[in-house]
Design a protein around this motif. Structure first.
Motif, PDB file in Angstrom:
ATOM      1  N   PHE A 179       0.838  -1.187   0.000  1.00  0.00           N
ATOM      2  CA  PHE A 179       0.000   0.000   0.000  1.00  0.00           C
ATOM      3  C   PHE A 179       0.881   1.248   0.000  1.00  0.00           C
ATOM      4  O   PHE A 179       1.811   1.334   0.802  1.00  0.00           O
ATOM      5  N   PRO A 180       0.602   2.204  -0.884  1.00  0.00           N
ATOM      6  CA  PRO A 180       1.430   3.419  -0.905  1.00  0.00           C
ATOM      7  C   PRO A 180       1.219   4.252   0.346  1.00  0.00           C
ATOM      8  O   PRO A 180       0.160   4.205   0.976  1.00  0.00           O
ATOM      9  N   GLU A 181       2.247   5.009   0.703  1.00  0.00           N
ATOM     10  CA  GLU A 181       2.143   5.902   1.852  1.00  0.00           C
ATOM     11  C   GLU A 181       1.219   7.064   1.503  1.00  0.00           C
ATOM     12  O   GLU A 181       1.293   7.628   0.408  1.00  0.00           O
ATOM     13  N   CYS A 182       0.346   7.425   2.438  1.00  0.00           N
ATOM     14  CA  CYS A 182      -0.537   8.567   2.183  1.00  0.00           C
ATOM     15  C   CYS A 182       0.235   9.866   2.403  1.00  0.00           C
ATOM     16  O   CYS A 182       1.219   9.907   3.143  1.00  0.00           O
ATOM     17  N   LYS A 203      -5.737   9.010   7.138  1.00  0.00           N
ATOM     18  CA  LYS A 203      -4.503   8.367   7.591  1.00  0.00           C
ATOM     19  C   LYS A 203      -4.807   7.115   8.415  1.00  0.00           C
ATOM     20  O   LYS A 203      -4.134   6.088   8.288  1.00  0.00           O
ATOM     21  N   GLN A 204      -5.830   7.205   9.264  1.00  0.00           N
ATOM     22  CA  GLN A 204      -6.200   6.065  10.091  1.00  0.00           C
ATOM     23  C   GLN A 204      -6.729   4.922   9.230  1.00  0.00           C
ATOM     24  O   GLN A 204      -6.409   3.750   9.465  1.00  0.00           O
ATOM     25  N   LEU A 205      -7.531   5.258   8.208  1.00  0.00           N
ATOM     26  CA  LEU A 205      -8.055   4.243   7.294  1.00  0.00           C
ATOM     27  C   LEU A 205      -6.927   3.561   6.536  1.00  0.00           C
ATOM     28  O   LEU A 205      -6.913   2.329   6.381  1.00  0.00           O
ATOM     29  N   ASP A 206      -5.958   4.346   6.080  1.00  0.00           N
ATOM     30  CA  ASP A 206      -4.798   3.803   5.373  1.00  0.00           C
ATOM     31  C   ASP A 206      -4.004   2.858   6.278  1.00  0.00           C
ATOM     32  O   ASP A 206      -3.564   1.783   5.856  1.00  0.00           O
ATOM     33  N   LYS A 207      -3.855   3.244   7.528  1.00  0.00           N
ATOM     34  CA  LYS A 207      -3.110   2.431   8.492  1.00  0.00           C
ATOM     35  C   LYS A 207      -3.826   1.099   8.751  1.00  0.00           C
ATOM     36  O   LYS A 207      -3.190   0.038   8.829  1.00  0.00           O
ATOM     37  N   LEU A 254      -5.914  -0.472   6.704  1.00  0.00           N
ATOM     38  CA  LEU A 254      -5.835  -1.311   5.510  1.00  0.00           C
ATOM     39  C   LEU A 254      -4.482  -2.016   5.427  1.00  0.00           C
ATOM     40  O   LEU A 254      -4.398  -3.193   5.084  1.00  0.00           O
ATOM     41  N   LYS A 255      -3.419  -1.290   5.739  1.00  0.00           N
ATOM     42  CA  LYS A 255      -2.086  -1.904   5.727  1.00  0.00           C
ATOM     43  C   LYS A 255      -1.977  -2.994   6.770  1.00  0.00           C
ATOM     44  O   LYS A 255      -1.386  -4.052   6.528  1.00  0.00           O
ATOM     45  N   TRP A 256      -2.544  -2.764   7.942  1.00  0.00           N
ATOM     46  CA  TRP A 256      -2.485  -3.760   9.009  1.00  0.00           C
ATOM     47  C   TRP A 256      -3.259  -5.009   8.620  1.00  0.00           C
ATOM     48  O   TRP A 256      -2.794  -6.137   8.835  1.00  0.00           O
ATOM     49  N   ARG A 257      -4.434  -4.823   8.007  1.00  0.00           N
ATOM     50  CA  ARG A 257      -5.245  -5.976   7.617  1.00  0.00           C
ATOM     51  C   ARG A 257      -4.572  -6.794   6.533  1.00  0.00           C
ATOM     52  O   ARG A 257      -4.575  -8.020   6.585  1.00  0.00           O
ATOM     53  N   THR A 258      -3.997  -6.114   5.544  1.00  0.00           N
ATOM     54  CA  THR A 258      -3.357  -6.853   4.445  1.00  0.00           C
ATOM     55  C   THR A 258      -2.106  -7.584   4.939  1.00  0.00           C
ATOM     56  O   THR A 258      -1.762  -8.641   4.428  1.00  0.00           O
ATOM     57  N   SER A 259      -1.442  -7.027   5.953  1.00  0.00           N
ATOM     58  CA  SER A 259      -0.251  -7.718   6.475  1.00  0.00           C
ATOM     59  C   SER A 259      -0.628  -8.988   7.222  1.00  0.00           C
ATOM     60  O   SER A 259       0.181  -9.898   7.371  1.00  0.00           O
TER      61      SER A 259
END
Length: 242
Positions: free
Chosen positions: A212-215, A224-228, A230-235
């Protein structure tokens, strides 16, 4: 687009019609034209590729699929088969193309079995470049492969040589998302160990998988929280239960 010096008079107020309206113009044009997305699925037979695609897009793209017997699979070569479907959601149109690769990894000798796949991807890049360089660029079809879902068997102890060579051949050309297929065959502890092993080998062999690209730093805190998240879930969910 209209020039920034042009404006319309509506009553006592002046409403400028210039570059400030560009985002709206681009949005209207994009929604009207629709979007192209090409997804490639790769992995040996029986990994649940067609089931996942049908579940993701709520459609049956494999109605006319012919199932080969064991003898036919021995002599089968890698093919490139495209399935195209038009999807519309809330007025936005998407032309979805699924590129299937039957025969990949099914032979006894899988030496360079990824070659037809890399050749196909290169051909789409070359075709798009020629279309973009031409005079008539109004109705260009974007058939470039945007993403590749690569199915890893759950029965081994990490990546096989064919997995490593395939991803190394494609990681500079396509966004690769590795998936552990048939994850429900494993216990949670086995899944965690296999995922950790695969991540280690991906780093060891220098394979670039999609991240996931950095916001941007000026985004609001909610985004920013949503991006964080999504990254946690995909990991934590690179497995595919089927």
């Amino acid at each position: 687009p209209s020039t920034a010096l042009c404006y319309s008079v509506k009553g006592p107020e002046k409403q400028y019609v210039g570059f400030a309206t560009l985002p709206n113009q681009v949005h209207r044009k994009s929604v009207k034209k629709g979007f192209d997305f090409t997804l490639m699925v790769a992995g040996e037979s029986g990994m649940g590729k067609s089931t996942l695609v049908n579940s993701l897009f709520l459609t049956d793209l494999y109605k006319d699929r012919k199932l080969l017997n064991a003898e036919e699979r021995i002599h089968q070569t890698v093919e490139i088969i495209k399935h195209t479907v038009d999807i519309e959601e809330k007025g936005v149109k998407l032309k979805l193309t699924i590129v299937d690769t039957p025969g990949f990894g099914d032979a006894v000798n899988n030496n360079e079995c990824w070659k037809p796949i890399t050749d196909y991807i290169d051909q789409q890049f070359e075709q798009y470049f020629r279309d973009e360089s031409g005079l008539n660029r109004k109705n260009i079809q974007d058939n470039r492969v945007h993403c590749c879902l690569y199915f890893i068997p759950p029965f081994g102890h990490g990546l096989r040589p064919v997995d490593v060579e395939f991803m190394k051949a494609l990681h500079e050309k396509v966004n690769i998302i590795p998936l552990i297929a048939k994850a429900d065959c494993l216990t949670p502890n086995e899944i965690k160990k296999l995922k950790d092993r695969i991540r280690e080998e991906i780093d060891k062999f220098g394979i670039k998988v999609y991240q996931f690209p950095e916001c941007d730093s000026d985004e609001d805190e909610e985004f920013k929280q949503l991006d964080k998240e999504l990254k946690w879930r995909t990991s934590r969910t690179v497995t595919l239960s089927n």
